[in-house]
Enzyme design. Structure first.
Site, mmCIF file in Angstrom:
data_model
loop_
_atom_site.group_PDB
_atom_site.id
_atom_site.type_symbol
_atom_site.label_atom_id
_atom_site.label_comp_id
_atom_site.label_asym_id
_atom_site.label_seq_id
_atom_site.Cartn_x
_atom_site.Cartn_y
_atom_site.Cartn_z
ATOM 1 N N SER A 14 0.831 -1.198 0.000
ATOM 2 C CA SER A 14 0.000 0.000 0.000
ATOM 3 C C SER A 14 0.863 1.244 0.000
ATOM 4 O O SER A 14 1.912 1.290 0.664
ATOM 5 C CB SER A 14 -0.911 0.025 1.229
ATOM 6 O OG SER A 14 -1.587 1.261 1.324
ATOM 7 N N TYR B 108 -2.882 -0.289 10.208
ATOM 8 C CA TYR B 108 -2.986 -0.717 8.805
ATOM 9 C C TYR B 108 -1.699 -0.388 8.057
ATOM 10 O O TYR B 108 -1.123 -1.245 7.371
ATOM 11 C CB TYR B 108 -4.162 -0.037 8.127
ATOM 12 C CG TYR B 108 -4.195 -0.264 6.630
ATOM 13 C CD1 TYR B 108 -4.621 -1.480 6.106
ATOM 14 C CD2 TYR B 108 -3.763 0.729 5.744
ATOM 15 C CE1 TYR B 108 -4.627 -1.707 4.736
ATOM 16 C CE2 TYR B 108 -3.771 0.510 4.373
ATOM 17 C CZ TYR B 108 -4.199 -0.702 3.877
ATOM 18 O OH TYR B 108 -4.188 -0.924 2.524
#
Length: 321
Positions: A194, A209
Site C-alpha cells: 500500500s 494498517y
C-alpha cells in the site's frame, strides 16, 4: 561547429566547466530515468506467466483488486485456486470465470483469515493445491479500518484482525506455496502492499494498517533477495487509491483506476522489479509526494484523515439513532 563549442569551453574558467559538467551529468541522469520510466510503463512486454506454472493462487479474490487479478490471470491461460471467506461469492466468481474463459479450471477454498483457525485454513489450502504446479501466488487478502481513527480508538477485535489477516495470513500462505515453488525451482509471488506504508511518510489515523503494509514491503524485499537465485521472483506491488469498497471509492478516474484497470497493469509487472507501482499515473503522485517536505505531506494527510474520521463518526451516530 562541435570544435567551436569545445574550443569555447576550453577558454572558460574552471568553476564554469565544473558547473557545466555537473549540469550535463544531471540532465543525462534524468533523461535516462525518464526513458526507463517510459519503457517499463508503456513498452516493456509482460512475461509469459505460464513459465512459472499452469496454476495461480489468489487470496481475497471475490472483490476489488483480487477479483481483477483473477480475471486477468485467467485471461492469460492460468488455472486458478481462489481462497476467500464467502462460499457464495467464490462460486459467483468461479462461475463468471468459467462462463468467460471456458477451459480454465477453478478450485475454490473457503478460509476466513480473520476468524478461522489459520492452521486449519492452511491445511485446506495444502490439500487443494496438492499435485498442482502453482506458479503464481497473489497475496491480496487484507483489511483496513472501517474509517480513520486514532490509535487509542482502535478496538481489540479490529486490532487483532488487522494483524491476523494482513500479516499472519499473508506470511503463512506464502510459506505454504513457496515450498512447492522451491521443488520446481520456479515461481512468482506478488504481495499487495500500500502507498500508505511506502509512498507517504506517515498515515495518521490508520497507524496499524499502514504498519501492517510496511511489514509486507520488507517481507517481500527480503524474500526477493533470499530466493532470486532459486528461480522465484518476489514482488511487492504498491497501489495508491483504487476504486474499491475498502477505499470507499465508487468511481474510477485518471488517478484512481478501476480494479480491472489496476489488475491489468499489475499482471504486466509480475516477475520484474521487487517493488513497483504498476498503474503509471500513481507514479506521478509518488514523485509529487517525494518532492514535497515530509512535514507538508504529514499535515495534509492528517487533515485529510480527520475529515474521514468525522464523516465516519457521523454515520455511526445516525445508525445508533
Amino acid at each position: 561547429m562541435e570544435c567551436c563549442i569545445f574550443s569555447k569551453l576550453k577558454t572558460q574558467p574552471l568553476w564554469f566547466l565544473i558547473l557545466f559538467s555537473l549540469g550535463f551529468i544531471t540532465l543525462l541522469r534524468f533523461s535516462l530515468i525518464f526513458l526507463k520510466w517510459v519503457f517499463v510503463n508503456f513498452l516493456r512486454p509482460s512475461k509469459n506467466l505460464k513459465k512459472y506454472g499452469s496454476w495461480a493462487l489468489i487470496t481475497g479474490p471475490t472483490d476489488g483488486i483480487g477479483k481483477g487479478f483473477a480475471f486477468q490471470l485467467a485471461g492469460k491461460g492460468l488455472n486458478l485456486v481462489l481462497v476467500g471467506r464467502s462460499p457464495d461469492k467464490l462460486k459467483a466468481v468461479s462461475d463468471s470465470i468459467a462462463a468467460k474463459f471456458g477451459k480454465i479450471k477453478v478450485v475454490t477454498v473457503v478460509v476466513d483469515f480473520a476468524t478461522s483457525d489459520l492452521d486449519s485454513g492452511m491445511e485446506k489450502i495444502r490439500e487443494a493445491i496438492e499435485g498442482l504446479d502453482v506458479g503464481v501466488l497473489v497475496n491480496n487478502v487484507g483489511i483496513s479500518y472501517p474509517y480513520a481513527r486514532f490509535f487509542h480508538e482502535v478496538d481489540e477485535e479490529l486490532f487483532r484482525n488487522l494483524i491476523k489477516v494482513n500479516i499472519e495470513g499473508t506470511t503463512k500462505v506464502t510459506q505454504l506455496v513457496l515450498n512447492g515453488m522451491l521443488k520446481r525451482k520456479k515461481g512468482a509471488i506478488v504481495n499487495i502492499g500500500s502507498g500508505a506504508a511506502i509512498v507517504i511518510p506517515s498515515d495518521p489515523l490508520y497507524a496499524v494498517y499502514a504498519a501492517s503494509k510496511a511489514y509486507i514491503d520488507q517481507f517481500s524485499r527480503s524474500l526477493y533477495v533470499e530466493y532470486k537465485k532459486s528461480g522465484i521472483d518476489v514482488q511487492c506491488q504498491v497501489p495508491l487509491y483504487v476504486a474499491t469498497k475498502m477505499a470507499s471509492i465508487k468511481r474510477s478516474s485518471f488517478f484512481v483506476p478501476s480494479t480491472d484497470g489496476y489488475a491489468k497493469a499489475g499482471v504486466r509487472w509480475i516477475g520484474y522489479e521487487p517493488r513497483c507501482t504498476p498503474y503509471w499515473p500513481h507514479t506521478l503522485l509518488w514523485a509529487l509526494a517525494y518532492s514535497l517536505p515530509e512535514s507538508v505531506v504529514d499535515a495534509w494527510r492528517l487533515r485529510f484523515c480527520l475529515g474521514i474520521r468525522k464523516r465516519g463518526q457521523l454515520k455511526d451516530s445516525k445508525k445508533k439513532e
